[in-house]
Design an enzyme around this catalytic site. Structure first.
Site, mmCIF file in Angstrom:
data_model
loop_
_atom_site.group_PDB
_atom_site.id
_atom_site.type_symbol
_atom_site.label_atom_id
_atom_site.label_comp_id
_atom_site.label_asym_id
_atom_site.label_seq_id
_atom_site.Cartn_x
_atom_site.Cartn_y
_atom_site.Cartn_z
ATOM 1 N N ASP A 6 -0.638 3.415 0.871
ATOM 2 C CA ASP A 6 -1.883 3.541 1.050
ATOM 3 C C ASP A 6 -2.171 4.670 0.509
ATOM 4 O OD1 ASP A 6 -4.568 3.307 1.786
ATOM 5 O OD2 ASP A 6 -4.113 3.084 3.860
HETATM 6 C C1 NOJ Z 1 -7.357 3.570 2.073
HETATM 7 C C2 NOJ Z 1 -7.323 2.626 3.219
HETATM 8 O O1 NOJ Z 1 -6.690 2.845 4.281
HETATM 9 C C3 NOJ Z 1 -6.820 1.358 2.548
HETATM 10 O O2 NOJ Z 1 -7.228 0.307 3.348
HETATM 11 C C4 NOJ Z 1 -7.480 0.965 1.267
HETATM 12 O O3 NOJ Z 1 -7.104 -0.337 0.708
HETATM 13 C C5 NOJ Z 1 -7.306 2.065 0.315
HETATM 14 N N1 NOJ Z 1 -7.798 3.580 0.773
HETATM 15 C C6 NOJ Z 1 -7.735 1.765 -1.085
HETATM 16 O O4 NOJ Z 1 -9.167 1.956 -1.261
#
Ligand code: NOJ
Length: 758
Positions: A286
């Protein structure tokens, strides 16, 4: 297939090389990748494991110079937050024209509930209990996204969530692992299509692995403490279902479980994911999660963070840059085996190969296709259909609904004329899209004989600090310059002059989603006050709720004549709500997450256990609260219709379920009301005595059935041994002999039961 030099020549000559019929299955893939990897330097290999954000700016796409340089140096394998054919083409050109090996980029984006045509937030959509329509939403989202230059979406989010304080409940499919698994698989199939490499499909990414929904206290990014049985039984099944459906990628979650951050957890990423489930795709961290191992107190520095995350099984590093910076040295120092780098690089190159990007790196960046597909009329039709099916009727006293298409309707509330919040939280590319507001929908569907009058009544928020904080992050919340008292007076005047009042109340979309945890999950107090004042006019009041999470609705449930959960429905929200309010569509949605009486009940789900002192309101020393029931106000599976259904006692063909044999449960469903409608008939089981205590109910089947007024149908459910299984004391997945209850009904609360043996 042509070699790389042939590809380059093809591009130089402006010839778009065509993909082989099924690039993913081509026997040529392995030799092609072998050959390519043989040419790659260590730094180039590491580059494939690196992903950066391109940050689409408000005024258009911009390339931040450092990413441009990194792409040109062959140091980036994937870019996210970049779309449109022109922008992705522009970035792709850097990769395939400026770098030594011309390896194309993979473009990713959070296409969560639609790309430009926005569908209901995933939690809302799950309330449709319609797997094929959910699959279709994902297919349409993929068609629009892939026409807009994208290869890959960070979806589906499959986190089981039983804590509505956590804002991200909005992104998943609710509290139940069994239903969550079916929905996870449907969404993966929808995004990816039936074979890799279709230009109307994208790679899916199942996230957030794992147990993110159990963040302590419902506070986003917080820790998780959980035993292995609960993890495997309640939180992992939707991930497994996604893997079995062939999901191409997976994202470990921000949280730790029992002290080990998921991004660096070999038990999750290797033992379970690779060894047990045989996942063949790649894992992407993430956002900066690799770097976050440092403040978490798990890694001392960037090199250690990179080593721990990579060696645990996180193949690609989103945004932290630590793989790019550290992996080459770690390999040279012998701290990361080269073979592991090769393994991860291969997984990523395979994904690119299957998409056909080595044949034509621009095949997804196609202006003509984008024009034909994005926001097309069939996509709007589907949005309206899935949206009205996602609406849940929570209360309808004295049949105040459906509304008549005549007389005067007062539409009051801060969300009545709002085209932005009703898009929901993950609607990034849909922001500039025209949305059908509630007022527009009511006017269109209501027709000429209805007079619609409107007053805003109150601003969405009265909490100054929250208002400002949300606006600092782009919420775009406005304030009416007239001030509270004048708005209130206008609302009451409008209400008094109407036959019925429809109130549009709720949250701002940014009050749910990521980094949007709340300790009090109620409507803002000034909205509640307005509801009371409007009700005091004596007019019938229909409350429409716009929200991304379960709310505590005790007061609203008492005061309002009708209560309608509309979530955030997206582009066609206004039409869909109007269809339901006027009865053009008879509501059929059912909650997939419990709505608690109050915050103190949280976490709450229907999957409770009996305990040694089962709840008995008359006996003091039993498991209960002094000041609230154990059950939520609106339970899992609950939702009303404009008609009524009667579901018979379940009937069994035999009293014993035998391994390998079909075991049938039959019920009759009758539409006993005066309107045609659909009912979601649900089947639950309970293992009465087992070596590990079992929940009092577990969903194991459902049917969504349409019945004309007065019509009766027999429904047949199949149960198998698989439906009875659980993790025993030795963590074996078994069904134990004994007596089971089977319950059938129209919510987790209202069921009729019988027993069988296994
Ligand atoms: C953080 C989020 O937790 C995740 O769900 C997302 O895909 C990513 N950012 C990318 O934007």
């Amino acid at each position: 297939m042509r070699g790389l030099s042939g590809l380059v020549l093809g591009l130089v000559m402006g010839v778009a090389a065509r993909a082989a019929a099924a690039p993913g299955d081509s026997p040529k893939m392995k030799p092609f990748i072998d050959q390519l990897m043989a040419k790659m330097t260590l730094q180039e290999k590491v580059g494939q494991l690196v992903q950066y954000s391109a940050d689409m700016a408000v005024t258009g796409a911009t390339i931040r110079a450092d990413y441009q340089n990194e792409i040109e140096k062959g140091q980036v394998g994937s870019i996210f937050n970049a779309y449109t054919p022109a922008f992705t083409r522009q970035l792709q050109r850097l990769a395939v024209e400026k770098t030594r090996l011309k390896i194309p980029l993979l473009f990713a984006y959070d296409v969560i509930h639609g790309h430009k045509t926005i569908f209901p937030i995933p939690l809302g959509e799950s309330a449709s209990w319609d797997l094929s329509l959910m699959e279709k939403s994902a297919r349409i989202a993929a068609a629009e996204a892939s026409a807009d230059g994208l290869h890959w979406t960070f979806a589906p989010m499959v986190d089981i969530a039983r804590d509505p304080r956590w804002g991200r409940v909005s992104e998943g499919a609710g509290e139940d692992p069994w239903l969550g698994s079916k929905i996870a698989a449907a969404r993966v199939r929808g995004f990816q299509g039936d074979r890799p490499g279709r230009t109307d499909s994208v790679l899916a990414c199942v996230k957030h692995y794992a147990a993110y929904g159990a963040a302590r206290g419902g506070r986003d990014y917080n820790i998780v403490s959980m035993g292995e049985r609960e993890l495997r039984e309640d939180y992992l099944p939707p991930f497994r279902a996604a893997v079995e459906a062939g999901v191409a990628t997976l994202m470990p979650s921000f949280n730790e479980i029992n002290g080990i951050p998921a991004t660096a957890d070999p038990m999750l990423l290797q033992k379970i994911l690779r060894e047990e489930w045989k996942f063949q795709g790649f894992a992407v961290s993430d956002y900066t999660a690799v770097e976050e191992l440092i403040p978490a107190g798990f890694a001392a520095d960037g090199a250690e963070a990179a080593r721990l995350a990579f060696r645990a099984g996180t193949d690609m590093d989103m945004q932290s840059g630590l793989y790019q910076k550290n992996l080459p040295n770690l390999v040279r120092q012998g701290k990361v085996p080269m073979a592991e780098v090769d393994r991860s690089v291969r997984r990523i190159l395979e994904a690119k190969y299957r998409l056909g990007l080595f044949q034509d790196p621009y095949r997804f960046s196609n202006e003509d296709r984008a024009k034909g597909v994005i926001l097309s009329p069939p996509h709007q039709e589907h949005a309206r259909e899935i949206s009205r099916r996602s609406i849940v009727l929570l209360k309808n006293a004295n049949s105040v609904l459906p509304l008549k298409k005549q007389g005067t309707i007062a539409v009051i509330g801060p969300l009545a004329d709002d085209g932005l919040n009703i898009l929901g939280n993950w609607s990034a590319a849909g922001r500039g899209t025209k949305t059908v507001t509630l007022l527009e929908g009511l006017r269109q569907v209501g027709g000429e004989n209805v007079r619609i009058v409107h007053a805003r009544g109150v601003d969405l928020l009265d909490d100054e600090v929250l208002h400002q904080t949300l606006n600092e992050h782009g919420a775009g919340l406005t304030k009416d310059p007239r001030g509270a008292e004048e708005m209130r007076r206008e609302a009451l005047r409008v209400a008094r002059g109407a036959d019925v009042v429809v109130m549009a109340l709720g949250e701002a979309e940014s009050m749910s989603g990521e980094a949007a945890s709340r300790t009090v999950i109620r409507l803002p107090a000034h909205q509640q006050a307005l509801l009371r004042d409007v009700k005091a006019t004596g007019k019938p009041v229909v409350v429409l709720l716009f929200n991304g999470r379960p709310l505590v609705l005790g007061m609203e449930n008492e005061v309002a004549d009708a209560l309608v959960e509309t979530w955030f429905l997206g582009t066609q929200a206004g039409n869909a709500i109007a269809d339901v309010l006027f009865g053009d569509y008879n509501p059929s949605g059912k909650l997939t997450i419990s709505f608690p009486y109050n915050e103190g009940q949280i976490p709450v789900s229907y999957l409770d256990k009996s305990t040694g002192r089962p709840m008995n309101p008359k006996v003091k020393y039993t498991t209960k609260y002094l000041d609230a029931p154990n059950e939520p106000l609106f339970p899992f599976g609950y939702g009303l219709s404009y008609t009524s259904f009667e579901i018979s006692e379940p009937r069994l063909d035999s009293e014993r379920l035998k391994a390998g044999q079909r075991f049938k449960v039959r019920v009759d469903v009758t539409n006993t009301g005066s309107r045609d409608g659909e009912e979601v008939v649900q089947l639950y089981i309970r293992d009465l005595v087992a070596t590990v205590t079992r929940p009092m109910k577990q969903l194991r089947g459902f049917r969504k059935v349409f019945l004309k007024a007065g019509e009766k149908k027999e429904l047949v459910f199949d149960l198998s041994v698989e439906d009875l299984k659980f993790y025993d004391q030795k963590m074996r997945w078994v069904a134990e002999p004994g007596t089971f209850q089977v319950m059938v009904g129209n919510s987790s609360r209202d069921v009729k039961a019988t027993e069988f043996r296994f």
